[in-house]
Enzyme design. Structure first.
Site, mmCIF file in Angstrom:
data_model
loop_
_atom_site.group_PDB
_atom_site.id
_atom_site.type_symbol
_atom_site.label_atom_id
_atom_site.label_comp_id
_atom_site.label_asym_id
_atom_site.label_seq_id
_atom_site.Cartn_x
_atom_site.Cartn_y
_atom_site.Cartn_z
ATOM 1 N N SER A 109 0.819 -1.171 0.082
ATOM 2 C CA SER A 109 0.112 0.094 -0.043
ATOM 3 C C SER A 109 0.920 1.228 -0.111
ATOM 4 O O SER A 109 2.041 1.159 0.144
ATOM 5 C CB SER A 109 -0.933 0.036 1.359
ATOM 6 O OG SER A 109 -0.049 0.286 2.354
ATOM 7 N N SER B 222 0.778 3.846 2.291
ATOM 8 C CA SER B 222 0.912 4.625 3.397
ATOM 9 C C SER B 222 2.093 4.970 3.812
ATOM 10 O O SER B 222 2.342 5.964 4.731
ATOM 11 C CB SER B 222 0.183 3.596 4.651
ATOM 12 O OG SER B 222 1.336 2.499 4.853
#
Length: 307
Positions: free
Chosen positions: A89, A91
């Protein structure tokens, strides 16, 4: 999934080792006696093919003997030295991108057994600014990666997208305790990264120990109503308990981290991310004939140490 795989790997190592040991200690001597008796009866040396027919080693024992050394080396390396991970991801953008493959140094934060995660040997603790992999406290079978922002005893405030840190201190010492200090930010670029249609601002943030880059979305309000509420503290304020750590993603407006679910227990620490050893690029064009999970290139410029 990672936790289950570690258990499977340990079980496979122990199982294959026990089978090999039982075969070597119990069954192999019996096969040897049987072959000696056959050679005496034949009055001549037996060929390997004949020996295999008279006293064959079982398929299971042969397989265990073949795989045990390799499995044992992999288990030791992965459990106590280094473990590879893939970034799934965004993030931790811009530090880590989707498609980055990293190595995590397992012995940076104590040597732990791979199943119960009990400390076997104390080797070190996280420092401010470390990029750490840990078991997600709300689902310990899942591995998360974030940056360590607060150490035990630190006071953390994140308000109006500004990070403040008051480092822990011994109040009985002669020196005065540190004050709550804002972490200095300098704008580096804008529009290099996007969250949907919104361009993100890239800042260089000066932490207590290291400097690193972060992303912020000026158009997105800070969701303080969803923040973890620690008893005895104000909204957006966190006092890190002993034996715990406060972590945040570098992509500040696209990261579910300690601001939302609290602190990482020390026993949940997996290791320190130290190296990007491969980085694949994927298409972002929804009209492309290439599936989104198929790499379209290698980002060689991203390989190297993780800051």
């Amino acid at each position: 999934m990672a936790g289950y795989f570690a258990i499977f790997l340990v079980a496979l190592t122990i199982g294959s080792g026990l089978i090999w040991l039982f075969d070597a200690v119990v069954l192999a001597p019996k096969r040897k006696v049987k072959l000696v008796q056959a050679e005496v009866a034949a009055g001549a040396k037996l060929t390997d093919e004949v020996k295999q027919q008279i006293a064959p080693q079982s398929y299971i024992a042969e397989t265990a003997q073949s795989i045990f050394p390799l499995i044992a080396i992999i288990t030791i390396f992965r459990s106590f030295l280094y473990e590879p991970f893939q970034i799934p991801s965004g993030s931790m953008m811009p530090t880590l991108l989707v498609g980055d493959f990293i190595l995590v140094e397992k012995y940076s934060y104590d040597v732990k057994d791979p199943v119960w995660r009990k400390t076997l040997l104390e080797t070190g603790k996280p420092d401010h600014g470390d990029v750490a992999v840990f078991k997600y406290p709300e689902q310990p079978t899942v591995d998360f990666i974030k940056r360590v922002i607060g150490l035990p005893g630190d006071r953390i405030v994140y308000k109006n997208k500004q990070l403040y840190i008051q480092k822990a201190c011994d109040k009985s010492a002669a020196q005065p305790c540190p004050t709550l200090e804002p972490m200095r930010q300098e704008l580096k670029s804008e529009g290099e990264f996007f969250l949907g249609p919104y361009p993100l601002k890239r800042f260089t943030e000066q932490g207590p120990a290291v400097t690193y880059d972060i992303l912020q979305n000026a158009m997105l309000p800070e969701p303080i109503h969803n923040y973890y509420r620690q008893p005895g503290t104000a909204t957006s304020e966190f006092i890190v308990p002993e034996g715990h750590y406060f972590v945040m993603g570098d992509n500040r407006d696209n990261s579910r981290d300690s601001r939302f679910w609290g602190f990482v227990p020390e026993q949940y620490l997996v290791g320190k991310a130290v190296l990007k050893w491969m980085s694949f690029e994927f298409t972002e064009d929804p009209n492309s004939w290439v599936p989104g999970w198929v790499p379209i290139g290698v980002r060689f410029e991203r390989l190297g140490a993780i800051e």
